[in-house]
Enzyme design. Structure first.
Site, PDB file in Angstrom:
ATOM      1  N   HIS A   6      -9.726  -5.191 -13.504  1.00 37.30           N
ATOM      2  CA  HIS A   6      -9.924  -5.738 -12.156  1.00 37.30           C
ATOM      3  C   HIS A   6      -8.708  -5.444 -11.271  1.00 37.30           C
ATOM      4  O   HIS A   6      -8.858  -4.999 -10.124  1.00 37.30           O
ATOM      5  CB  HIS A   6     -10.172  -7.242 -12.242  1.00 37.30           C
ATOM      6  CG  HIS A   6     -10.215  -7.923 -10.910  1.00 37.30           C
ATOM      7  ND1 HIS A   6     -11.391  -8.183 -10.243  1.00 37.30           N
ATOM      8  CD2 HIS A   6      -9.219  -8.393 -10.110  1.00 37.30           C
ATOM      9  CE1 HIS A   6     -11.116  -8.775  -9.093  1.00 37.30           C
ATOM     10  NE2 HIS A   6      -9.803  -8.922  -8.990  1.00 37.30           N
ATOM     11  N   GLU A   7      -7.511  -5.677 -11.808  1.00 36.23           N
ATOM     12  CA  GLU A   7      -6.299  -5.419 -11.023  1.00 36.23           C
ATOM     13  C   GLU A   7      -6.103  -3.925 -10.781  1.00 36.23           C
ATOM     14  O   GLU A   7      -5.625  -3.520  -9.716  1.00 36.23           O
ATOM     15  CB  GLU A   7      -5.078  -6.006 -11.740  1.00 36.23           C
ATOM     16  CG  GLU A   7      -5.135  -7.517 -11.956  1.00 36.23           C
ATOM     17  CD  GLU A   7      -5.371  -8.296 -10.673  1.00 36.23           C
ATOM     18  OE1 GLU A   7      -4.923  -7.839  -9.603  1.00 36.23           O
ATOM     19  OE2 GLU A   7      -6.018  -9.349 -10.731  1.00 36.23           O
ATOM     20  N   HIS A  25      -7.874  -2.650  -7.676  1.00 31.36           N
ATOM     21  CA  HIS A  25      -7.177  -2.811  -6.395  1.00 31.36           C
ATOM     22  C   HIS A  25      -6.281  -1.603  -6.125  1.00 31.36           C
ATOM     23  O   HIS A  25      -6.124  -1.184  -4.975  1.00 31.36           O
ATOM     24  CB  HIS A  25      -6.339  -4.093  -6.410  1.00 31.36           C
ATOM     25  CG  HIS A  25      -7.161  -5.349  -6.397  1.00 31.36           C
ATOM     26  ND1 HIS A  25      -8.119  -5.587  -5.442  1.00 31.36           N
ATOM     27  CD2 HIS A  25      -7.158  -6.437  -7.206  1.00 31.36           C
ATOM     28  CE1 HIS A  25      -8.676  -6.774  -5.666  1.00 31.36           C
ATOM     29  NE2 HIS A  25      -8.114  -7.292  -6.727  1.00 31.36           N
ATOM     30  N   GLU A  47     -12.618  -8.194  -3.546  1.00 36.83           N
ATOM     31  CA  GLU A  47     -12.643  -8.769  -4.889  1.00 36.83           C
ATOM     32  C   GLU A  47     -13.960  -8.458  -5.597  1.00 36.83           C
ATOM     33  O   GLU A  47     -13.975  -8.207  -6.808  1.00 36.83           O
ATOM     34  CB  GLU A  47     -12.433 -10.284  -4.814  1.00 36.83           C
ATOM     35  CG  GLU A  47     -11.045 -10.706  -4.358  1.00 36.83           C
ATOM     36  CD  GLU A  47      -9.950 -10.235  -5.295  1.00 36.83           C
ATOM     37  OE1 GLU A  47     -10.204 -10.130  -6.504  1.00 36.83           O
ATOM     38  OE2 GLU A  47      -8.835  -9.965  -4.815  1.00 36.83           O
ATOM     39  N   ASP A  82     -14.350  -6.484  -9.127  1.00 33.00           N
ATOM     40  CA  ASP A  82     -15.132  -6.981 -10.262  1.00 33.00           C
ATOM     41  C   ASP A  82     -16.111  -5.914 -10.747  1.00 33.00           C
ATOM     42  O   ASP A  82     -16.241  -5.673 -11.957  1.00 33.00           O
ATOM     43  CB  ASP A  82     -15.909  -8.243  -9.864  1.00 33.00           C
ATOM     44  CG  ASP A  82     -15.018  -9.468  -9.754  1.00 33.00           C
ATOM     45  OD1 ASP A  82     -13.872  -9.420 -10.230  1.00 33.00           O
ATOM     46  OD2 ASP A  82     -15.472 -10.480  -9.188  1.00 33.00           O
TER      47      ASP A  82
END
Length: 434
Positions: free
Chosen positions: A277-278, A281, A357, A361
């Site tokens: 998930h990070e 980004h 976000e 995901d």
């Protein structure tokens, strides 16, 4: 002046009652019927006691938020109306000769006063975090962090305010544009140095101690074409029992950071999902898009603040004892206007953040192909942090930069992976043939 003060105080009291009524009476927090019986249903992963604690804690935190924001506006307003800002400016001129030192002295008085007035809200937030076993800090540890926040903010603000008011004196009509032009490189510089200069003042950062797990994460990063050499962990367990991970910094100072609480309470597959998930980004350039969006909003914010302040000073400058915009005594007015504009823009910025976000995901699910680990990770995040699974609408709009936990879990549970899409395709083909 008396009418202004009376209206401001009455308005704050009425707003406080409205916030209380909305949060404690109107906002039921029931989850949508479609979530019932799924992994997003809190009955499936939280006990009734945990749900009650989460509801109580979240409501208290939300109430404090909606009280503290207009209280900040009220403080700036009263500092202006009662001539306190003018008095601080007079003291600064009596204390120091040079403009920069006068700014430093003035800002110290203003910062100290606002810190003391806001302290009850800060303490209540700490108290309830401690009472609900979210905070792991003793009062001295917490107070140390508050004092560090004060001094770091004070030093940064002194530089910014000195530069800003220098520009106001030099560019009387277009100061806001010059201020924004200076704000751009300053923001980028701050984002660059934060991971290596500011963050280590609060916590100890180190490369991941579990080298086997680090190798798994780096392999995942390689699949995502991320040139990562290390994953960092931070000792947040001395402060909190909540779980988190984040991406920070830009350029060669960019970091993916795991809280040690996350390492201690999630299993390896869950951690890999969090890391994916990070990584999303990073891959999707969310940090740079966020900086760009922030600077765009700041452009319009500076422009609107300039127009609004000019109008207020033109109409009420005599009552406020303000002759021109470039006087230091106008700083509370500037902070008041910027704070109100920031609050007004928060629904837009939060909505955009929630969109990013959801993107992250989806990327993490595609990368890991492990929906079960993702669901269990979010369930643990909700339980350990007493997160509000289904927040009230206004809370979500003004506070949530992430989708509600129930929404995230349900979206992941129903997300069609490639293998599932193929299976569904076979079923559809068979049906069409029949």
């Amino acid at each position: 002046m008396k009418k202004w003060v009376a209206f401001a105080l009455l308005g704050y009291v009425l707003f406080a009652f409205a916030a209380y009524y909305y949060l404690y009476v109107m906002a039921a927090g029931d989850i949508p019927e479609i979530y019932k019986g799924t992994s997003a249903d809190p009955d499936m992963f939280l006990s009734q006691a945990d749900q009650a604690l989460s509801k109580d804690y979240s409501t208290v935190k939300n109430f404090l938020f909606f009280l503290s924001v207009p209280f900040e506006w009220l403080v700036y307003f009263l500092i202006l109306v009662f001539g306190i800002s003018r008095k601080f400016e007079d003291w600064s001129k009596q204390t120091a000769r040079f403009s920069f030192l006068q700014t430093a002295v003035y800002l110290f008085y203003l910062s100290l006063l606002t810190f003391l007035l806001a302290f009850p809200f800060q303490y209540m937030s700490y108290h309830f975090s401690k009472a609900y076993h979210i905070s792991a800090q003793s009062f001295p540890q917490w107070m140390k962090g508050e004092l560090m926040d004060f001094w770091i903010s004070y030093l940064i603000m002194t530089v910014l305010v000195a530069a800003l008011y220098g520009l106001m004196k030099k560019f009387q009509k277009r100061w806001w544009l010059a201020a924004w032009a200076l704000f751009v490189p300053f923001t980028v510089f701050l984002m660059y140095v934060q991971p290596v200069v500011i963050d280590p003042l609060y916590n100890e950062f180190s490369t991941l101690k579990n080298k086997e797990l680090e190798a798994e994460i780096l392999e995942l990063a390689a699949q995502a074409n991320i040139p990562a050499e290390h994953v960092y962990e931070v000792d947040k367990s001395k402060e909190t029992n909540a779980l988190n991970a984040y991406v920070t910094g830009i350029g060669d100072n960019a970091r993916i950071v795991l809280w040690d609480t996350t390492l201690n309470k999630l299993n390896e597959e869950e951690i890999l999902f969090v890391m994916a998930h990070e990584m999303a980004h990073y891959v999707k350039k969310h940090i740079y898009i966020g900086i760009g969006s922030y600077l765009l909003l700041a452009f319009f914010g500076f422009w609107l603040a300039a127009k609004w302040m000019e109008r207020i000073i033109h109409k009420h400058g005599e009552n406020l004892q303000i002759d021109r915009l470039s006087q230091l005594r106008t700083l509370p007015l500037l902070l008041l206007v910027l704070s109100m504009l920031s609050f007004a823009a928060s629904p837009l910025s939060n909505a955009f953040s929630r969109f990013e976000e959801r993107q992250a995901d989806a990327y993490a699910i595609e990368l890991t192909q492990n929906k079960e680990a993702a669901v269990s990770a979010f369930q643990k995040l909700a339980k350990e942090g007493l997160s509000e699974v289904q927040p009230p609408l206004l809370v979500k709009v003004f506070r949530y930069g992430h989708p509600a936990m129930s929404e995230r879990i349900y979206t992941i549970e129903t997300y069609p992976l490639e293998t599932e899409k193929k299976e569904w395709g076979k079923v559809d083909t068979q049906k069409s043939q029949n």
